[in-house]
Scaffold this active site. Structure first.
Site, PDB file in Angstrom:
ATOM      1  CB  ALA A  56      -0.949  -0.004   1.199  1.00 34.89           C
ATOM      2  CB  VAL A  81      -3.739  -1.780   5.262  1.00 35.19           C
ATOM      3  CG1 VAL A  81      -2.791  -1.670   6.449  1.00 35.19           C
ATOM      4  CG2 VAL A  81      -3.131  -1.135   4.021  1.00 35.19           C
ATOM      5  CB  THR A  86       3.367  -3.272  15.371  1.00 33.74           C
ATOM      6  OG1 THR A  86       3.184  -3.318  13.955  1.00 33.74           O
ATOM      7  CG2 THR A  86       4.030  -4.551  15.867  1.00 33.74           C
ATOM      8  CG  HIS A  88       3.785  -1.559   9.743  1.00 33.67           C
ATOM      9  ND1 HIS A  88       4.801  -0.720   9.327  1.00 33.67           N
ATOM     10  CD2 HIS A  88       3.426  -2.289   8.657  1.00 33.67           C
ATOM     11  CE1 HIS A  88       5.040  -0.936   8.054  1.00 33.67           C
ATOM     12  NE2 HIS A  88       4.221  -1.883   7.614  1.00 33.67           N
TER      13      HIS A  88
END
Length: 158
Positions: A56, A81, A86, A88
Site C-alpha cells: 500500500a 491493509v 503493532t 505499523h
C-alpha cells in the site's frame, strides 16, 4: 439552480489501476471485480491499464506516474491493509491514504481509493465485491464530472 447529474457512462474513458500485491488473494479478487464493473459501465478493456506494486505504501508513487503521463481520465487504488499487533497498521493506512489524496489534488485527477483497512481477513473478504465495484463507479462518475467541468472552464475562457 444548475445541477450536474451523475454520469456513469464509461465509454471513451481511460482508467489506470494500481493494485498492491500484499494480501494478494484479496487484492486480486478486488481487481477482477473492479475491471468487470468498469467494463459493465462501458470502459473498453484496452482502455484499462493495471500496474501492481509490492504494498500500500507504494501505491501513491505509481499513481503519481500514471497521473503525470496525462493518459488517464481517472485512477483507482486497490489494496488491503490488515491490522496487526503493532503501530505499523496506522502508519501504512494513514500514509497510503494521504499519498493517494495528494496525487489526486496535485494532478487534478479523480482517484477512487479502494485500499481496504480492516481488522482481519474476514472483514476484507466481506468487502471485496462492494468496495471494488464502488471504486469503478466512483472513477467513472468523477472522470466524467471533471472532464465536464474542465470543458466548461475552457469554454468560459474563449
Amino acid at each position: 439552480m444548475n445541477t450536474i447529474a451523475p454520469n456513469l457512462d464509461g465509454k471513451h474513458l481511460r482508467i489506470g489501476i494500481v493494485q498492491a500485491r500484499f494480501t494478494n488473494e484479496i487484492g486480486s479478487e478486488m481487481l477482477k471485480v473492479c475491471c468487470r464493473t468498469l467494463q459493465e459501465l462501458g470502459v473498453a478493456d484496452e482502455n484499462i491499464t493495471v500496474a501492481t506494486v509490492p504494498g500500500a505504501l507504494e501505491i501513491p508513487i505509481a499513481l503519481m506516474n500514471f497521473a503525470s503521463s496525462e493518459k488517464f481520465d481517472a485512477l483507482i487504488a486497490i489494496g488491503v491493509v490488515i491490522r496487526g499487533e503493532t503501530y505499523h497498521f496506522e502508519l501504512v493506512s494513514n500514509e497510503s491514504g494521504a499519498g493517494v489524496s495528494r496525487v489526486a489534488l496535485d494532478y487534478n485527477i479523480p482517484i477512487a481509493n479502494a485500499v481496504l483497512t480492516t481488522e482481519n481477513d474476514a472483514q476484507a473478504i466481506e468487502r471485496i465485491e462492494e468496495k471494488a465495484s464502488d471504486a469503478a463507479k466512483v472513477a467513472v462518475e468523477c472522470a466524467n464530472l471533471v472532464n465536464l467541468l474542465l470543458e466548461e472552464q475552457f469554454e468560459d475562457e474563449e
